[in-house]
Scaffold this motif. Structure first.
Motif, PDB file in Angstrom:
ATOM      1  N   GLN A  85      14.282   0.134   4.646  1.00 17.72           N
ATOM      2  CA  GLN A  85      13.182  -0.770   5.062  1.00 17.72           C
ATOM      3  C   GLN A  85      13.447  -1.014   6.852  1.00 17.72           C
TER       4      GLN A  85
ATOM      5  N   GLY B 240      10.845  -3.231   9.726  1.00 17.82           N
ATOM      6  CA  GLY B 240       9.695  -4.128  10.104  1.00 17.82           C
ATOM      7  C   GLY B 240       9.992  -5.231  11.258  1.00 17.82           C
TER       8      GLY B 240
ATOM      9  N   LYS C 160       6.977   6.021  -0.266  1.00 21.63           N
ATOM     10  CA  LYS C 160       6.928   5.343   1.145  1.00 21.63           C
ATOM     11  C   LYS C 160       5.774   4.207   0.898  1.00 21.63           C
ATOM     12  N   THR C 161       6.007   2.926   1.279  1.00 22.45           N
ATOM     13  CA  THR C 161       5.095   1.898   1.253  1.00 22.45           C
ATOM     14  C   THR C 161       4.946   1.228   2.520  1.00 22.45           C
ATOM     15  N   HIS C 162       3.792   0.664   2.769  1.00 18.78           N
ATOM     16  CA  HIS C 162       3.506  -0.404   3.780  1.00 18.78           C
ATOM     17  C   HIS C 162       3.423  -1.667   2.903  1.00 18.78           C
TER      18      HIS C 162
ATOM     19  N   GLN D  75       0.797  -1.212  -0.037  1.00 22.53           N
ATOM     20  CA  GLN D  75       0.040   0.060   0.087  1.00 22.53           C
ATOM     21  C   GLN D  75       1.070   1.223  -0.036  1.00 22.53           C
TER      22      GLN D  75
ATOM     23  N   ARG E 172       1.992   4.926   0.739  1.00 22.80           N
ATOM     24  CA  ARG E 172       1.585   5.914   1.630  1.00 22.80           C
ATOM     25  C   ARG E 172       1.162   7.315   1.080  1.00 22.80           C
TER      26      ARG E 172
ATOM     27  N   TYR F 275       5.697  -7.714   8.269  1.00 27.60           N
ATOM     28  CA  TYR F 275       5.290  -6.387   7.819  1.00 27.60           C
ATOM     29  C   TYR F 275       6.578  -5.628   7.590  1.00 27.60           C
TER      30      TYR F 275
ATOM     31  N   TYR G 198       7.895  -1.569   6.180  1.00 25.23           N
ATOM     32  CA  TYR G 198       7.794  -0.176   5.774  1.00 25.23           C
ATOM     33  C   TYR G 198       8.967   0.227   4.812  1.00 25.23           C
TER      34      TYR G 198
END
Length: 277
Positions: free
Chosen positions: A201, A203, A265-267, A42, A44, A220, A222
């Motif tokens: 990154q 997580g 930026k991504t999750h 996803q 950000r 997960y 980030y």
């Protein structure tokens, strides 16, 4: 009394025999592994993102594009997504997918595990911003993250068949830049298009032992990748009126335009499987 002593002695003897057996069957996380993973990504959203302009072409994107009457030509505002072309101004950037391979090595110290992991992934996720002018017209910049590479450290704690861990390190991404507009009064030329993005990154996750050499993972991550320059020069097309905001005197050459945010930026939520050696 003799019966109680005999029972206690037997219990101690059984405990002494069982403890080494359990220790021998406890999972050992030391060694190399390879694996595969996939998941959802996803972007950000930066709802405050805008477009920036270099009106006098001096390399500084701190100018305002104005109309002949002195008003802000982008007074209608911006959205942190892509123009929809319909009654709703913008379509929200949706989640994408990714899939990849990893290779790593761990060393165990008691219940603690430390190691390193390298990954390559194919990705399909977009991040857009759109500006709206008084013409009216829209101007959309879109980044598409095509693939990533990462090298991260891992620190974990063993709890039964599970390794609970945190991870973080350096990351690289390959970006495809796109521009779209419904403005037919000007010409649009790409003057810079860098497709490399560097960043980091971090997580965490859990790795679960299914068999001595097979594990499954849930994770997960980030990511924050700093993208390169992607500049659009807006100029006249031969029939553009002199009062057009992008070529308004005293500078009639045109205006350079970029997006204000230079990071992607991504999750990510991932599931995977590792084979351990």
């Amino acid at each position: 009394m003799l019966k109680i002593f005999s029972a206690a002695s037997a219990a101690l003897l059984l405990t002494g025999v069982a403890a080494p057996a359990l220790a021998q069957t406890a999972p050992d996380w030391s060694g190399p592994y390879i694996g595969v993973f996939g998941g959802f990504v996803q972007p950000r959203d930066d709802k405050n993102e805008t477009l920036r302009f270099d009106r006098d072409l001096d390399g500084s994107y701190n100018d305002t594009v104005t109309t002949a009457g002195g008003a802000d030509a982008f007074g209608p505002g911006y959205c942190g997504d892509q123009a929809s072309g319909g009654p709703v101004p913008c379509d929200r950037d949706g989640a994408g997918v990714e899939g990849g391979v990893r290779v790593g090595y761990d060393m165990q110290f008691g219940r603690w595990v430390v190691g390193a992991v390298g990954e390559l992934a194919g990705t399909d996720v977009e991040d857009s911003v759109t500006g709206f002018s008084t013409t009216p017209a829209y101007y959309s910049f879109t980044r598409n993250l095509e693939h990533t590479a990462a090298l991260r450290a891992r620190v974990g704690y063993v709890a039964g068949p599970a390794l609970i861990y945190a991870t973080g390190g350096a990351a690289y991404g390959k970006i495809e830049n796109k521009f779209a507009t419904d403005n037919a009064a000007n010409s649009f030329t790409v003057t810079a298009d860098e497709d490399d993005a560097d960043g980091y990154q971090f997580g965490g996750g859990v790795e679960w032992r299914l068999a001595p050499s097979l594990t499954v993972t849930a994770e997960y991550l980030y990511s924050d990748l700093e993208t390169g320059d992607y500049n659009i020069r807006v100029a006249g097309n031969g029939t553009t009126p002199a009062a057009n905001p992008f070529i308004l005197a005293p500078n009639t050459t045109g205006t350079d335009m970029i997006r204000s945010n230079d990071s992607f930026k991504t999750h990510a939520l991932r599931l995977g499987m590792n084979v351990r050696f």
